[in-house]
Write an enzyme that holds these catalytic residues in place. Structure first.
Site: not given
Lengths: 372, 235
Positions: A83, A105, A359
């Site tokens: 991210k 969010e 990830s």
């Protein structure tokens, strides 16, 4: 992608008029940044010196002994997940646009932590919306965001997960659009967000393609990644989309399979494949992994599914938990529950040469896993 | 005469409530077709949508509600207000045809800005953030009147009328001769009067939805108070 932000018939801008000028401004700012060498140089520098890029590729020899299965180690990136690639890029972009307030969010909290981190790094005001259910199951990430100086606003209605958190972040943006950049966390939302997020995550595919070639002197047969909104998958796929012989495999959570069981519908500003009923009302998703617990998906994935270029399958909570436990015990790597879904399917593939995007790391999931 | 637009969420009682609003002096009624994720709405209308959905209000039942309302209000303009998701599922053209058949005068889609789905004739919204170019674009495409979103934000009552409205009216007047109705954040008779001094009509949603929960009599009295307020504006 066409000039109107469409992937086939998916994408678009299904937003209140109030946001349209901000989306136009964002698109212009993005196009200017992309063609500006100093923007890319700044991102590369931040990636190297702040985020920890490039992340390594690790062979999972004990987890998949009959394969040459490699993990792209985004769990080793600063803040513990892919991210950050997107958050860094959008934070630099926001400053170019003169926006000093950021809203975001978060579901699993990884995007919230990445956003809070870049806001701390650049001195930006940060507000993160998070469903109460997710705040409960991802408590450590709530505390990290607060330590980093972000305000975490609980969302206490509807599913109390990522869907409602996204809606509330967009409502905040509608209200504060003059001062605020909406730092969306996945390749979803109105144009140009899906493109921006893909391009900022494309570093995953670029690096891992080079690394796989260096390790095996060939390309992988399959590239696999988990898909919630789909940002790590779209970043990985971007590196291999022109390599026709490489299968692209997205793995959804079984009860949040927007691509596997969804319909064409409109959610959060875009037309995509969505868990929706026959009237277009959004259906609740369910997954043990907060990051996959989302009824929508990026419009480009819907297009890749329809065109046949990528395939999408699903894994259950239990299958993900098994893969989580196996990778932890056999490789000494605690994965996040999200990529554990991709690991569950990847280990069963017929093919030998496999690349999986790991990830994020699983620290945030310990309470959820230990409670089982 | 300034126009008074009242928004009500579709439901079993809505035809009677709409008739009460008309007796109170409404010139146009917007009927909300509820969506599970209404991005343009604040808490009052969002909760009303959740309630309507839990009571089984779906596109077909909302169209029936529209048709029953039509029977009670004569020729009064009735406009469904909803979100793209419902039209996407129902079929864009089919929705336009069926809504018209059920008595709709036009339609408002809160998350469908001018330029998206141009084939759907609808009332366009513009906002304080809209550029002059977008005001012109929306005015050229709109169906009869232009919906001025008075503020940068979602639906719901505010303590004061938005200071952004005057400038938006001035800019809209410069690009169109169409009627301009102002909505979002208008709930009191004082705000209604102040907005009507600027625009050609006003839209009241969240507060009307709250008062409607108290029944037709309360709604009629509330709408009457708005009517009296805007009628006091000297043309």
């Amino acid at each position: 992608m066409t000039s109107t932000g469409l992937y086939g018939t998916y994408g678009g801008r299904y937003v209140p008029e109030t946001l349209v000028p901000a989306l136009d401004e964002l698109e212009a700012g993005w196009l200017a940044a992309r063609s500006d060498e100093s923007f890319q140089a700044e991102l590369d520098e931040l990636g190297r010196t702040f985020a920890g890029r490039p992340t390594p590729l690790t062979r999972a020899e004990r987890f998949a002994p009959d394969k040459r299965l490699y993990l792209k180690r985004e769990d080793l990136l600063h803040t513990g997940a892919h991210k950050l690639n997107n958050a860094l890029g959008q934070a630099v972009l926001a400053q170019r646009l003169g926006k000093r307030r950021i809203v975001a969010e978060t579901g699993a909290g990884q995007h919230g932590v990445a956003t809070a981190t870049v806001c701390a790094r650049f001195g930006l005001e940060c507000v993160v919306y998070m469903g109460e259910e997710d705040m409960r199951r991802q408590r450590p990430n709530v505390e990290r965001m607060q330590l980093l100086g972000a305000e975490v606003r609980p969302v206490d209605f509807g599913t109390r997960t990522l869907k409602e958190a996204t809606s509330e972040a967009i409502r905040d943006w509608i209200t504060n659009v003059e001062t605020t950049h909406y730092l969306i966390g996945s390749c979803v939302g109105p144009a140009p967000y899906p493109e921006i997020v893909r391009e900022l995550q494309a570093v995953l595919g670029r690096e891992s393609r080079d690394q796989f070639l260096a390790a095996e002197a060939r390309l992988p047969e399959v590239v696999a990644a988990c898909v919630g909104g789909g940002s790590n998958a779209i970043g990985m796929f971007a590196g291999f989309i022109d390599d026709e012989g490489v299968r692209l495999l997205g793995v959804e959570a079984a009860h949040a399979a927007s691509l596997g069981t969804g319909n064409a519908a409109v959610l959060h500003g875009a037309r995509s494949s969505v868990l929706a009923d026959e009237d277009g009302q959004i259906i609740d998703a369910h997954s043990i992994s907060a990051g996959l617990d989302y009824p929508g998906v990026g419009p480009e994935h819907a297009w890749l599914r329809d065109s046949g270029r990528a395939e999408y399958v699903s894994a259950s909570d239990d299958e993900a938990l098994t893969a989580f436990g196996d990778l932890t015990r056999l490789e000494g790597i605690i994965p996040a529950l999200e990529p554990a879904h991709a690991l569950a399917r990847a280990r069963e593939l017929q093919e030998e040469f496999v690349l999986v995007c790991l990830s994020g790391r699983g620290d945030k999931d310990l309470a959820e896993v230990l409670a089982r | 005469m300034k126009k008074l637009v009242i928004y009500l969420m579709s439901g079993r009682e809505t035809p009677k409530l709409a008739a009460a609003a008309v007796r109170g002096g409404a010139d146009l009624v917007e009927l909300g077709f509820p969506f599970s994720d209404p991005l343009a709405d604040g808490p009052v209308i969002r909760r009303a949508a959740e309630r309507a959905l839990s009571e089984g209000m779906r596109t077909r039942t909302c169209l029936e509600c529209l048709s029953q309302t039509r029977e009670l209000v004569g020729d009064l303009p009735l406009v469904p207000m909803t979100y793209s998701a419902l039209l996407e599922a129902y079929g864009w053209e089919r929705f336009a045809v069926d809504a018209r058949a059920a008595g709709a005068t036009s339609v408002i889609v809160a998350d469908l800005p001018a330029g998206e789905r141009p084939e759907l004739r609808r009332i366009q919204l513009v906002a304080p953030t809209s550029t002059d170019e977008r005001l012109r674009f929306a005015a050229a495409a709109t169906d009869g009147w232009l919906y001025l979103v008075t503020l940068t934000g979602t639906t719901g009552a505010r303590s004061d009328l938005s200071p952004e409205l005057a400038e938006l009216v001035r800019r809209a007047r410069a690009v169109t001769g169409l009627p301009l109705y102002a909505g979002f954040g208008i709930s009191t008779p004082d705000q209604a009067r102040a907005a009507a001094e600027l625009a050609d009509g006003i839209v009241v949603g969240s507060r009307a939805v709250e008062v409607a929960a108290l029944g037709p009599k309360a709604l009629q009295a509330y709408v009457r108070s708005l009517r009296d307020a805007i009628d006091s504006v000297v043309p």
